[in-house]
Design a protein around this motif. Sequence first.
Motif, mmCIF file in Angstrom:
data_model
loop_
_atom_site.group_PDB
_atom_site.id
_atom_site.type_symbol
_atom_site.label_atom_id
_atom_site.label_comp_id
_atom_site.label_asym_id
_atom_site.label_seq_id
_atom_site.Cartn_x
_atom_site.Cartn_y
_atom_site.Cartn_z
ATOM 1 N N LYS A 105 0.960 -1.048 -0.025
ATOM 2 C CA LYS A 105 0.069 0.034 -0.118
ATOM 3 C C LYS A 105 0.846 1.512 0.076
ATOM 4 C CE LYS A 105 -4.351 -1.893 2.023
ATOM 5 N NZ LYS A 105 -4.931 -1.978 3.323
ATOM 6 N N ARG A 112 2.327 6.432 -7.049
ATOM 7 C CA ARG A 112 1.398 7.519 -7.492
ATOM 8 C C ARG A 112 1.807 8.832 -7.609
ATOM 9 N NH1 ARG A 112 -3.400 5.126 -4.164
ATOM 10 N NH2 ARG A 112 -4.185 3.610 -5.538
ATOM 11 N N SER A 119 -2.295 4.667 -14.229
ATOM 12 C CA SER A 119 -3.211 4.016 -13.666
ATOM 13 C C SER A 119 -2.646 3.177 -12.538
ATOM 14 C CB SER A 119 -4.234 3.170 -14.577
ATOM 15 O OG SER A 119 -5.162 2.281 -14.069
ATOM 16 N N ASN A 120 -3.320 3.270 -11.419
ATOM 17 C CA ASN A 120 -2.807 2.683 -10.089
ATOM 18 C C ASN A 120 -3.584 1.295 -9.762
ATOM 19 O OD1 ASN A 120 -0.230 4.257 -9.627
ATOM 20 N ND2 ASN A 120 -1.826 5.884 -9.204
ATOM 21 N N GLU A 121 -4.822 1.310 -10.357
ATOM 22 C CA GLU A 121 -5.660 0.255 -10.003
ATOM 23 C C GLU A 121 -5.130 -1.067 -10.435
ATOM 24 O OE1 GLU A 121 -8.162 0.500 -7.765
ATOM 25 O OE2 GLU A 121 -7.582 2.591 -7.765
ATOM 26 N N GLU A 122 -4.746 -1.128 -11.600
ATOM 27 C CA GLU A 122 -4.242 -2.503 -12.208
ATOM 28 C C GLU A 122 -3.140 -2.645 -11.429
ATOM 29 O OE1 GLU A 122 -2.564 -4.279 -16.317
ATOM 30 O OE2 GLU A 122 -4.282 -2.743 -16.336
ATOM 31 N N HIS A 124 -1.993 -1.929 -8.449
ATOM 32 C CA HIS A 124 -2.480 -2.280 -6.759
ATOM 33 C C HIS A 124 -2.801 -3.812 -6.863
ATOM 34 C CE1 HIS A 124 -4.766 -2.515 -3.117
ATOM 35 N NE2 HIS A 124 -3.880 -1.923 -2.858
ATOM 36 N N LYS A 125 -3.540 -3.938 -8.017
ATOM 37 C CA LYS A 125 -4.191 -5.650 -8.093
ATOM 38 C C LYS A 125 -3.133 -6.608 -8.364
ATOM 39 C CE LYS A 125 -7.545 -8.259 -10.377
ATOM 40 N NZ LYS A 125 -8.707 -8.114 -11.788
#
Length: 192
Positions: A105, A112, A119-122, A124-125
Amino acid sequence: MIIYKDILSDDEMFSDAFNPKLVDDMFYEVDCQNIAISKGFDVNIGANPSAEQAEETSDNGSTTMNNVIHCFNLVQTNIFNQPTEKEPLKKDERAYRRFLTAYLKRTVAEFRKANPTKSNEELHKLLMNSREEMVAKCNDCLLFTGASMNLYTTNESNESIVGSMIAHQGWREDGRTEYFIFWKHGLKEEKV
């Protein structure tokens, strides 16, 4: 030369002189070997070997040591160890998973800051999925931090937060060849 530094602690972890291999766009693997360090012959590389590092002394007075550990002053951490007679490298997987979750995290947050348009969502996943892979490997590895040994630090609110990366030292299928695994997104490159 490129030095790869931990983005949280700023510790030097390895360099491109060790020919790192990028695996799954997630990890760097760095092969290493044991080297003999002669007594009385000191090469000033800006790091001092730690007393905690495993060393062997030969009859001629030289010391055998892992070259990545020696060059970058990595320090073995036993914070998650729960060894048994049958499993001397056994770790507390729940505690290690909690540490990795907090580490990832914080790594995403640092990523970021450095890459606000990506894009940080991908990411993070991917990181969270890779976490399980690293937890599964932890009982077959030794764990190392950078020279600062700063696993935990405090933030502005005086709360304890993760302070550095943990590198995994494992062995290839032959059981003799050592290598390190470093999180790609937890590193920054510095050209020197």
